[in-house]
Design a protein around this motif. Structure first.
Motif, PDB file in Angstrom:
ATOM      1  N   HIS A 122      17.785  -1.266 -29.964  1.00  0.00           N
ATOM      2  CA  HIS A 122      18.809  -2.398 -30.190  1.00  0.00           C
ATOM      3  C   HIS A 122      19.626  -2.724 -28.920  1.00  0.00           C
ATOM      4  CE1 HIS A 122      18.276  -2.584 -34.579  1.00  0.00           C
ATOM      5  NE2 HIS A 122      18.124  -1.298 -34.625  1.00  0.00           N
ATOM      6  N   PRO A 125      18.115  -6.317 -27.105  1.00  0.00           N
ATOM      7  CA  PRO A 125      18.745  -7.593 -27.433  1.00  0.00           C
ATOM      8  C   PRO A 125      20.318  -7.322 -26.808  1.00  0.00           C
ATOM      9  CG  PRO A 125      17.833  -6.650 -29.233  1.00  0.00           C
ATOM     10  CD  PRO A 125      17.759  -5.632 -28.192  1.00  0.00           C
ATOM     11  N   ARG A 153      24.540  -9.747 -34.691  1.00  0.00           N
ATOM     12  CA  ARG A 153      23.373  -9.166 -34.917  1.00  0.00           C
ATOM     13  C   ARG A 153      23.456  -8.564 -36.210  1.00  0.00           C
ATOM     14  NH1 ARG A 153      21.955  -4.843 -37.345  1.00  0.00           N
ATOM     15  NH2 ARG A 153      19.738  -4.219 -36.828  1.00  0.00           N
ATOM     16  N   LYS A 157      20.405 -10.239 -38.568  1.00  0.00           N
ATOM     17  CA  LYS A 157      19.586  -8.970 -38.113  1.00  0.00           C
ATOM     18  C   LYS A 157      17.964  -9.121 -38.195  1.00  0.00           C
ATOM     19  CE  LYS A 157      21.325  -6.955 -41.945  1.00  0.00           C
ATOM     20  NZ  LYS A 157      22.602  -6.065 -42.357  1.00  0.00           N
ATOM     21  N   ILE A 162      15.983 -11.757 -32.184  1.00  0.00           N
ATOM     22  CA  ILE A 162      16.270 -10.160 -32.209  1.00  0.00           C
ATOM     23  C   ILE A 162      15.313  -9.312 -32.244  1.00  0.00           C
ATOM     24  CG2 ILE A 162      17.736  -8.535 -33.180  1.00  0.00           C
ATOM     25  CD1 ILE A 162      19.803 -10.381 -34.171  1.00  0.00           C
TER      26      ILE A 162
END
Length: 172
Positions: A122, A125, A153, A157, A162
């Motif tokens: 994560h 991104p 985000r 998601k 992403i």
């Protein structure tokens, strides 16, 4: 759970739309008068939700404060498993004692195996959408941009952009 940073106020290279004749250029040097900040992050695997908090330091007190915020998000009867690296503040006596008393289990990854922590993918991104091509004037604006990214985000998601960035970082 993991830390991202240090975050400093500096221009970051990246792509963008610029005037053809006179694009903005990155300065050759920058002044480091703002200090650094750190992003403490946690990922709820069940809800696929990211949480983040900007901190001035990465001391055990800051980590413990973040754990307390996370603990309040869930019912006391629900056991929380925090997957962590072997960073010394995570193993501080005050942290481990608090975790034992508040139904939180600290699970440490193997040494030099950050790829075992699902939160690592994560950060790609976040780096691309918040830092690349940026030049924030202060930490407050950078923190706002990071919080906006985390909210975006969590809402989107499954957005293709992403997911493509997450795939670039290999995790177990």
């Amino acid at each position: 759970m993991d830390e991202f940073g240090p975050l400093s106020i500096q221009p970051f290279p990246g792509k963008g739309w610029f005037k053809k004749e006179h694009p903005d250029r990155l300065p050759a040097t920058y002044h480091r008068s703002h200090g650094v900040r750190h992003l403490l992050t946690a990922l709820d695997l069940k809800a696929d939700k990211l949480y983040g908090h900007i901190s001035d330091h990465k001391k055990h007190q800051d980590f413990l404060r973040f754990l307390k915020v996370l603990r309040r998000r869930y019912h006391r009867s629900e056991r929380l498993y925090m997957v962590l690296d072997n960073f010394s503040p995570h193993k501080h006596r005050a942290v481990t004692m608090w975790a034992d008393d508040h139904n939180v289990e600290l699970v440490f990854t193997a040494t030099n195996a950050s790829w075992m922590n699902r939160i690592e993918c994560h950060f790609g991104p976040l780096r691309k959408f918040v830092l690349d091509g940026s030049d924030y004037e202060n930490h407050k604006k950078l923190a706002q941009a990071i919080q906006e990214h985390i909210r975006w985000r969590n809402r989107y998601k499954r957005d293709r952009r992403i997911l493509e960035e997450q795939k670039k970082i290999k995790v177990a």
